[in-house]
Design a protein around this motif. Structure first.
Motif, PDB file in Angstrom:
ATOM      1  N   ALA A  55      41.975 -23.772  -0.604  1.00 21.93           N
ATOM      2  CA  ALA A  55      41.100 -24.497   0.324  1.00 21.93           C
ATOM      3  C   ALA A  55      41.951 -25.126   1.428  1.00 21.93           C
ATOM      4  O   ALA A  55      43.020 -25.684   1.154  1.00 21.93           O
ATOM      5  CB  ALA A  55      40.312 -25.562  -0.418  1.00 21.93           C
ATOM      6  N   ARG A  70      36.776 -28.430   9.510  1.00 25.36           N
ATOM      7  CA  ARG A  70      35.989 -28.274   8.274  1.00 25.36           C
ATOM      8  C   ARG A  70      36.868 -27.552   7.252  1.00 25.36           C
ATOM      9  O   ARG A  70      37.869 -26.907   7.613  1.00 25.36           O
ATOM     10  CB  ARG A  70      34.668 -27.505   8.498  1.00 25.36           C
ATOM     11  N   THR A  71      36.452 -27.647   5.975  1.00 25.80           N
ATOM     12  CA  THR A  71      37.188 -26.969   4.900  1.00 25.80           C
ATOM     13  C   THR A  71      36.684 -25.552   4.762  1.00 25.80           C
ATOM     14  O   THR A  71      35.477 -25.300   4.876  1.00 25.80           O
ATOM     15  CB  THR A  71      36.935 -27.693   3.558  1.00 25.80           C
ATOM     16  N   LEU A  72      37.585 -24.622   4.516  1.00 27.41           N
ATOM     17  CA  LEU A  72      37.158 -23.297   4.068  1.00 27.41           C
ATOM     18  C   LEU A  72      38.226 -22.705   3.171  1.00 27.41           C
ATOM     19  O   LEU A  72      39.235 -23.343   2.893  1.00 27.41           O
ATOM     20  CB  LEU A  72      36.771 -22.373   5.227  1.00 27.41           C
ATOM     21  N   VAL A  73      37.973 -21.485   2.686  1.00 29.47           N
ATOM     22  CA  VAL A  73      38.946 -20.906   1.752  1.00 29.47           C
ATOM     23  C   VAL A  73      39.709 -19.762   2.405  1.00 29.47           C
ATOM     24  O   VAL A  73      39.165 -19.016   3.217  1.00 29.47           O
ATOM     25  CB  VAL A  73      38.295 -20.421   0.428  1.00 29.47           C
ATOM     26  N   ALA A  85      37.025 -16.469   6.638  1.00 30.61           N
ATOM     27  CA  ALA A  85      35.769 -15.788   6.984  1.00 30.61           C
ATOM     28  C   ALA A  85      34.624 -16.784   7.110  1.00 30.61           C
ATOM     29  O   ALA A  85      34.639 -17.852   6.479  1.00 30.61           O
ATOM     30  CB  ALA A  85      35.434 -14.735   5.922  1.00 30.61           C
ATOM     31  N   GLY A  86      33.659 -16.429   7.905  1.00 30.42           N
ATOM     32  CA  GLY A  86      32.472 -17.264   8.097  1.00 30.42           C
ATOM     33  C   GLY A  86      31.533 -16.601   9.091  1.00 30.42           C
ATOM     34  O   GLY A  86      31.748 -15.453   9.495  1.00 30.42           O
ATOM     35  N   SER A  90      28.099 -19.572  13.828  1.00 31.98           N
ATOM     36  CA  SER A  90      28.234 -20.991  13.455  1.00 31.98           C
ATOM     37  C   SER A  90      29.013 -21.732  14.544  1.00 31.98           C
ATOM     38  O   SER A  90      29.627 -21.110  15.416  1.00 31.98           O
ATOM     39  CB  SER A  90      28.984 -21.094  12.131  1.00 31.98           C
ATOM     40  N   PRO A  91      29.034 -23.063  14.491  1.00 27.71           N
ATOM     41  CA  PRO A  91      29.850 -23.799  15.468  1.00 27.71           C
ATOM     42  C   PRO A  91      31.307 -23.353  15.485  1.00 27.71           C
ATOM     43  O   PRO A  91      31.914 -23.233  16.548  1.00 27.71           O
ATOM     44  CB  PRO A  91      29.692 -25.251  15.016  1.00 27.71           C
ATOM     45  N   LYS A  92      31.884 -23.081  14.291  1.00 26.40           N
ATOM     46  CA  LYS A  92      33.291 -22.634  14.289  1.00 26.40           C
ATOM     47  C   LYS A  92      33.428 -21.300  15.011  1.00 26.40           C
ATOM     48  O   LYS A  92      34.398 -21.056  15.727  1.00 26.40           O
ATOM     49  CB  LYS A  92      33.843 -22.572  12.859  1.00 26.40           C
ATOM     50  N   GLN A 149      23.355 -21.319   9.883  1.00 23.74           N
ATOM     51  CA  GLN A 149      24.332 -22.323   9.456  1.00 23.74           C
ATOM     52  C   GLN A 149      24.536 -23.403  10.513  1.00 23.74           C
ATOM     53  O   GLN A 149      24.699 -23.111  11.696  1.00 23.74           O
ATOM     54  CB  GLN A 149      25.682 -21.670   9.148  1.00 23.74           C
ATOM     55  N   SER A 150      24.495 -24.641  10.048  1.00 29.08           N
ATOM     56  CA  SER A 150      24.749 -25.845  10.852  1.00 29.08           C
ATOM     57  C   SER A 150      23.615 -26.177  11.829  1.00 29.08           C
ATOM     58  O   SER A 150      23.740 -27.108  12.631  1.00 29.08           O
ATOM     59  CB  SER A 150      26.089 -25.764  11.606  1.00 29.08           C
ATOM     60  N   TRP A 181      28.502 -12.276   9.625  1.00 26.91           N
ATOM     61  CA  TRP A 181      29.680 -12.640   8.817  1.00 26.91           C
ATOM     62  C   TRP A 181      30.926 -11.964   9.385  1.00 26.91           C
ATOM     63  O   TRP A 181      30.951 -10.754   9.624  1.00 26.91           O
ATOM     64  CB  TRP A 181      29.481 -12.241   7.359  1.00 26.91           C
TER      65      TRP A 181
HETATM   66  C1  LIG Z   1      35.863 -26.001  -0.623  1.00 30.79           C
HETATM   67  C2  LIG Z   1      35.010 -25.465   0.499  1.00 30.79           C
HETATM   68  C3  LIG Z   1      35.125 -24.126   0.840  1.00 30.79           C
HETATM   69  C4  LIG Z   1      34.381 -23.605   1.905  1.00 30.79           C
HETATM   70  N1  LIG Z   1      34.582 -22.298   2.264  1.00 30.79           N
HETATM   71  C5  LIG Z   1      33.984 -21.826   3.377  1.00 30.79           C
HETATM   72  C6  LIG Z   1      34.305 -20.516   3.866  1.00 30.79           C
HETATM   73  O1  LIG Z   1      35.139 -19.785   3.311  1.00 30.79           O
HETATM   74  N2  LIG Z   1      33.671 -20.100   5.002  1.00 30.79           N
HETATM   75  C7  LIG Z   1      32.760 -20.886   5.661  1.00 30.79           C
HETATM   76  O2  LIG Z   1      32.220 -20.434   6.680  1.00 30.79           O
HETATM   77  N3  LIG Z   1      32.443 -22.124   5.224  1.00 30.79           N
HETATM   78  C8  LIG Z   1      33.043 -22.619   4.109  1.00 30.79           C
HETATM   79  N4  LIG Z   1      32.747 -23.900   3.668  1.00 30.79           N
HETATM   80  C9  LIG Z   1      31.746 -24.697   4.424  1.00 30.79           C
HETATM   81  C10 LIG Z   1      32.406 -25.279   5.684  1.00 30.79           C
HETATM   82  O3  LIG Z   1      33.214 -26.401   5.338  1.00 30.79           O
HETATM   83  C11 LIG Z   1      31.398 -25.707   6.763  1.00 30.79           C
HETATM   84  O4  LIG Z   1      30.479 -26.644   6.217  1.00 30.79           O
HETATM   85  C12 LIG Z   1      30.573 -24.551   7.329  1.00 30.79           C
HETATM   86  O5  LIG Z   1      31.375 -23.381   7.489  1.00 30.79           O
HETATM   87  C13 LIG Z   1      29.968 -24.933   8.690  1.00 30.79           C
HETATM   88  O6  LIG Z   1      31.003 -25.249   9.583  1.00 30.79           O
HETATM   89  P1  LIG Z   1      30.799 -25.307  11.174  1.00 30.79           P
HETATM   90  O7  LIG Z   1      29.484 -26.001  11.413  1.00 30.79           O
HETATM   91  O8  LIG Z   1      31.955 -26.110  11.674  1.00 30.79           O
HETATM   92  O9  LIG Z   1      30.823 -23.894  11.691  1.00 30.79           O
HETATM   93  C14 LIG Z   1      33.467 -24.446   2.614  1.00 30.79           C
HETATM   94  C15 LIG Z   1      33.351 -25.794   2.245  1.00 30.79           C
HETATM   95  C16 LIG Z   1      34.109 -26.298   1.213  1.00 30.79           C
HETATM   96  C17 LIG Z   1      34.005 -27.763   0.858  1.00 30.79           C
END
Ligand SMILES: Cc1cc2nc3c(=O)[nH]c(=O)nc-3n(C[C@H](O)[C@H](O)[C@H](O)COP(=O)(O)O)c2cc1C
Length: 239
Positions: A55, A70-73, A85-86, A90-92, A149-150, A181
């Motif tokens: 993470a 924000r957190t992602l993996v 990936a995401g 989304s905002p990111k 998303q968001s 995605w």
């Molecule tokens: C531990 C953890 C792992 C996450 N992994 C992902 C991920 O791999 N991809 C993703 O898009 N969001 C992931 N999220 C959700 C993001 O933190 C975030 O809420 C979401 O991507 C929307 O972000 P944005 O509005 O800035 O685009 C994860 C959140 C947590 C707490």
């Protein structure tokens, strides 16, 4: 005790932190690439039982310079960079389209370590996003298929309903992929390794590279080749 006092009483690191794992007096002998040192430190984090060492905090900025994190993996580390990936919608995703400069920050508390990867994020070509999506667990695929998303949500029931529908879809069609995605590669310009110690202050090692020398992003984040390497400069930083 006030909240402020309670914060100050909290220890940040446990005792018995490990050494850097690299002879900082002889940087020529340090791993040639930041990927090599990162994967070594990652293995240390796994062995030490660090929770979710994959993470990381992804920081991006929009066209106006406003920063979002924000957190992602982490999905992979290859010679090209760090993969995540995401949703592109989304905002990111919007941030990265407007401004590809981004940063990933890893914090491995039990080892007193932080890794900061800074560079330019680019969408991986080909089937990489779809392949990543299909490899996710069923519940995550359902959540991804929901989309929006968001965006503001009217009520929890609205989401529950949409999620239940998409869960059925994900079960009926394991190949279903959310069209937005996307897999991105963060192509590193700088990677910094930070180590705390019990009694010797901190140590920092930075790798710097010329982005012009990085190769093309492969279609899928499956090959972890550390052989095509940029000419990295290694330097110590004052903590
Ligand atoms: C531990 C953890 C792992 C996450 N992994 C992902 C991920 O791999 N991809 C993703 O898009 N969001 C992931 N999220 C959700 C993001 O933190 C975030 O809420 C979401 O991507 C929307 O972000 P944005 O509005 O800035 O685009 C994860 C959140 C947590 C707490």
């Amino acid at each position: 005790m006030t909240f402020r006092d309670r914060l100050r009483a909290l220890p940040t690191f446990p005792p018995g932190l490990p050494p850097f794992g690299v002879d900082l007096d002889d940087l020529d002998a340090a791993p040639a690439t930041p990927q090599a040192l990162f994967t070594r430190w990652f293995d240390d984090a796994l062995a030490a039982g660090v929770g979710a060492p994959h993470a990381a905090t992804l920081s991006t900025a929009d066209a106006g310079g406003r920063v979002h994190a924000r957190t992602l993996v982490l999905k992979d580390v290859t010679a090209d960079g760090w993969w995540f990936a995401g949703h592109a919608a989304s905002p990111k995703g919007h941030d990265l389209t407007a401004n590809p400069h981004a940063s990933l920050t890893f914090f491995w508390r039990d080892l007193g370590r932080q890794v900061r990867v800074q560079g330019s994020a680019r969408p991986a070509g080909g089937d990489a996003g779809a392949a990543d999506f299909r490899a996710r667990p069923e519940g995550s695929r359902a959540a991804g298929l929901v989309g929006h998303q968001s965006e503001p949500l009217g009520s929890p029931a609205e989401y529950r309903h949409a999620f239940a529908e998409r869960l059925e879809e994900a079960r009926a069609d394991p190949g279903a992929v959310a069209p937005t995605w996307t897999a991105w590669t963060l192509v590193p310009a700088e990677v910094e390794f930070w180590q705390a110690s019990d009694d010797k202050g901190q140590a920092r090692l930075r790798y710097r590279s010329s982005p012009a020398t990085s190769g093309a992003t492969p279609a899928t984040p499956t090959t972890t080749s550390m052989t095509t390497m940029n000419p990295w400069t290694k330097e110590l930083l004052w903590p």
